[in-house]
Design a protein around this motif. Structure first.
Motif, PDB file in Angstrom:
ATOM      1  N   ILE A   1     -43.843 -25.015  32.685  1.00 49.80           N
ATOM      2  CA  ILE A   1     -44.912 -23.893  32.948  1.00 49.80           C
ATOM      3  C   ILE A   1     -43.927 -22.513  34.059  1.00 49.80           C
TER       4      ILE A   1
ATOM      5  N   SER B   1     -45.064 -19.102  35.898  1.00 53.39           N
ATOM      6  CA  SER B   1     -45.795 -18.024  36.446  1.00 53.39           C
ATOM      7  C   SER B   1     -45.093 -16.781  36.584  1.00 53.39           C
TER       8      SER B   1
ATOM      9  N   GLN C   1     -40.331 -23.802  37.255  1.00 50.27           N
ATOM     10  CA  GLN C   1     -41.206 -23.655  38.330  1.00 50.27           C
ATOM     11  C   GLN C   1     -42.155 -25.064  38.367  1.00 50.27           C
TER      12      GLN C   1
ATOM     13  N   ASN D   1     -48.106 -18.807  45.827  1.00 54.12           N
ATOM     14  CA  ASN D   1     -46.987 -19.288  44.803  1.00 54.12           C
ATOM     15  C   ASN D   1     -47.477 -20.503  43.968  1.00 54.12           C
TER      16      ASN D   1
ATOM     17  N   HIS E   1     -50.470 -19.675  41.734  1.00 51.96           N
ATOM     18  CA  HIS E   1     -50.039 -18.851  40.840  1.00 51.96           C
ATOM     19  C   HIS E   1     -49.682 -19.835  39.574  1.00 51.96           C
ATOM     20  N   ILE E   2     -48.773 -20.655  40.148  1.00 46.35           N
ATOM     21  CA  ILE E   2     -48.172 -21.724  39.082  1.00 46.35           C
ATOM     22  C   ILE E   2     -49.567 -22.559  38.611  1.00 46.35           C
TER      23      ILE E   2
ATOM     24  N   ARG F   1     -52.779 -22.050  38.285  1.00 46.32           N
ATOM     25  CA  ARG F   1     -53.540 -21.151  37.459  1.00 46.32           C
ATOM     26  C   ARG F   1     -52.879 -20.879  36.119  1.00 46.32           C
ATOM     27  N   GLU F   2     -51.482 -20.629  36.013  1.00 46.52           N
ATOM     28  CA  GLU F   2     -50.836 -20.142  34.815  1.00 46.52           C
ATOM     29  C   GLU F   2     -50.816 -21.593  34.169  1.00 46.52           C
TER      30      GLU F   2
END
Length: 124
Positions: free
Chosen positions: A5, A7, A19, A56, A59-60, A62-63
């Motif tokens: 994954i 983002s 990530q 941060n 973001h990851i 949600r990605e």
């Protein structure tokens, strides 16, 4: 089967790591420094740095199709344990109920002179 994954909103990995990695319904997110993914800059102060590290992380999450409510464990690294209270106040803004398990350590130093780094494990 594992899935990598990444983002585009979080800072890129700066070494031989991802990530995050998803496998068997769990997401393992690497430690997130308080670096803005768009500017590459780090804010000043523990509160702003904690917010950026958690942004941060968000973001990851949600990605990968997760959110903060899916987090089951975090590790918080602090350059100074005296920052614990301020970090904890910001952390509590993101984890509101059904809190994840957590450990928090003071470390000798963090990359780029950061004051905080946060990793997480999430599960569906």
């Amino acid at each position: 089967m594992k899935k990598i994954i990444a983002s585009p909103l979080a800072p890129k990995a700066v070494g031989p790591y991802s990530q995050a990695v998803e496998t068997d319904g769990a997401l393992y997110v690497s430690g997130q420094l308080p670096v803005d993914g768009a500017t590459g800059k780090m804010p000043e102060g523990i509160e702003a740095q904690t917010r950026q590290s958690l942004a941060n992380l968000g973001h990851i999450l949600r990605e990968a199709g997760y959110d903060f409510s899916d987090v089951v464990k975090t590790t918080v690294l602090l350059a100074d344990i005296a920052d614990f209270g301020a970090m904890n106040a910001v952390y509590a803004e993101h984890f509101i109920s059904d809190m994840p398990a957590r450990v928090c350590y003071q470390v000798a130093a963090l990359p780029m002179g950061a004051r905080v780094e946060i990793d997480a494990v999430a599960s569906k």
